[in-house]
Design an enzyme around this catalytic site. Structure first.
Site, PDB file in Angstrom:
ATOM      1  CB  ALA A 116     -12.307 -11.319  17.463  1.00  0.00           C
ATOM      2  CB  CYS A 117      -8.438 -10.453  20.142  1.00  0.00           C
ATOM      3  SG  CYS A 117      -7.697 -10.419  18.494  1.00  0.00           S
ATOM      4  CG  HIS A 118     -13.459 -10.313  23.513  1.00  0.00           C
ATOM      5  ND1 HIS A 118     -13.704  -9.995  22.197  1.00  0.00           N
ATOM      6  CD2 HIS A 118     -14.661 -10.679  24.022  1.00  0.00           C
ATOM      7  CE1 HIS A 118     -14.986 -10.155  21.936  1.00  0.00           C
ATOM      8  NE2 HIS A 118     -15.584 -10.579  23.024  1.00  0.00           N
ATOM      9  CG  MET A 119     -14.042 -16.568  22.064  1.00  0.00           C
ATOM     10  SD  MET A 119     -14.841 -16.932  20.467  1.00  0.00           S
ATOM     11  CE  MET A 119     -13.469 -16.865  19.325  1.00  0.00           C
TER      12      MET A 119
END
Length: 390
Positions: A163-166
């Site tokens: 998700a978003c931190h990837m």
């Protein structure tokens, strides 16, 4: 015989990893946020739900997103009507789309990055690919390498479902690869398409409605390497440090579950506060070796998440107005593209710096932070060093 230490020294780069090029891409289908509620309720056969449509319109307005790019069109949804249901099993239909389309959109961003980099794609030694969707074997990394015609010897790594931190996480991995493999050139690619999370509206599921209002589709790519070739490779940023931290007892703060109906997401209503209260500790640890503790003295390449998260971070850290302006701009023009978003922000920061006549690629400042956050709650912090602009 040579020693092991000598062998290891020979394998390592002399200088730090640098970001040498950035490329971005989006699907061709642009949706204005003001008209999206009409489109969404029409294609999901929900126009009769007047109160819910009005509620969704308010949600769309509150996101402060102006427009988004999406792969899905009315024609595609008519061909695959199960995607418009709220609960009907539809995973196979969704998977058929993303397995094919994610590598294609990623290819567009990768080709732009490789072109800016300026060297033959045969010189790419490593490929790191991340996406929340499209799990398959062989994976999207293999498909992208094939589409690009990368060498068969390229070292591939596929990251799914982070998700978003990837996006920031991928940069941390690319840094380690570049600095520990002399001469390595890492193509790091992110691609997110919301096909697995698109679904019809339900009055009792606010989180699903919020996702329909805020997420967009996009891909981004960077070329990372150490010891740039003079006159050939032109670094944009140095990657000085990169680290990950998990906020304790925050597992339920934000997350997703892959089901027969696709991705379902949940998030804690105090998520902005939780992120804001924990980000300063990560910043302090990352910048301690540099003696930096004033967060207005660095430039920001931030994953926006949503408007409320950016507001909370600004307030908690005492940031000057405009410090997160680039992140807000990207969010308003593209929505939340999950892992790809932070690279759109990076691209915008360096372009604005040049257009405004700043002294460096970091808005005139030397040091900056790139950060992302996602399920865990996980916080990724990357310390960047800008380069002078002519």
């Amino acid at each position: 015989m040579g020693s092991l230490q000598a062998m290891r020294r020979a394998q390592r780069a002399q200088g730090p990893a640098t970001i040498m090029a950035v490329g971005t891409s989006n699907p061709p289908n642009l949706y204005e946020q003001t008209s999206y509620p009409d489109f969404y309720f029409r294609v999901t056969n929900s126009d009769h739900k007047h109160a819910l449509k009005n509620k969704f319109r308010v949600i769309c307005e509150k996101t402060k997103v102006k427009r988004r790019y999406l792969h899905l069109t009315e024609e595609i949804l008519k061909q695959r009507p199960k995607l418009c249901s709220y609960m009907e099993p539809s995973f196979d239909d969704r998977q058929d789309i993303v397995v094919e389309e994610i590598p294609k959109l990623a290819k567009e961003a990768a080709e732009k990055a490789i072109k800016e980099w300026g060297r033959p794609k045969s010189e790419i030694t490593h490929l790191v690919f991340c996406s929340i969707s499209g799990i398959d074997m062989p994976g999207a990394d293999y498909r992208l390498a094939t589409l690009l015609g990368l060498p068969l010897s390229v070292n591939r790594l596929m990251l799914y479902s982070q998700a978003c931190h990837m996006g920031a996480q991928m940069l941390r991995i690319a840094k380690d690869l570049a600095e520990n493999n002399r001469g390595a050139r890492v193509l790091a690619v992110s691609c997110e398409i919301t096909v697995l999370s698109f679904r019809g509206p339900d009055a009792g599921d606010f989180e699903a409605l919020a996702c329909q209002a805020g997420f967009g589709d996009g891909a981004a790519a960077v070329v990372v390497g150490a010891d740039p070739l003079p006159g050939v490779e032109r670094p944009i940023y140095e990657i000085a440090a990169a680290m990950q931290e998990t906020v304790p007892e925050s597992e339920r703060a934000v997350g997703g579950h892959l089901r027969e109906i696709g991705w379902t997401f949940h998030f804690f209503n105090q998520l902005p506060k939780l992120i804001a209260e924990n980000i300063e500790g990560s910043l302090a640890r990352a910048f301690k070796p540099l003696g930096i503790s004033e967060w207005n003295d660095v430039f920001w390449v931030a994953h926006p998440g949503n408007w409320g998260i950016m507001d909370a971070i600004e307030t908690k850290l005492g940031l000057e107005q405009g410090k997160l302006a680039t992140a807000r701009h990207v969010f308003s023009e593209y929505g939340n593209m999950q892992s790809a978003t932070v690279y759109f922000v990076m691209d915008e920061v360096r372009k604005r710096s040049a257009a405004e006549g700043r002294a460096t690629t970091g808005e005139g400042l030397e040091w900056g932070v790139l950060f992302g956050f996602g399920p865990g709650l996980t916080i990724e912090t990357v310390v960047l060093r800008s380069v002078p602009l002519p």
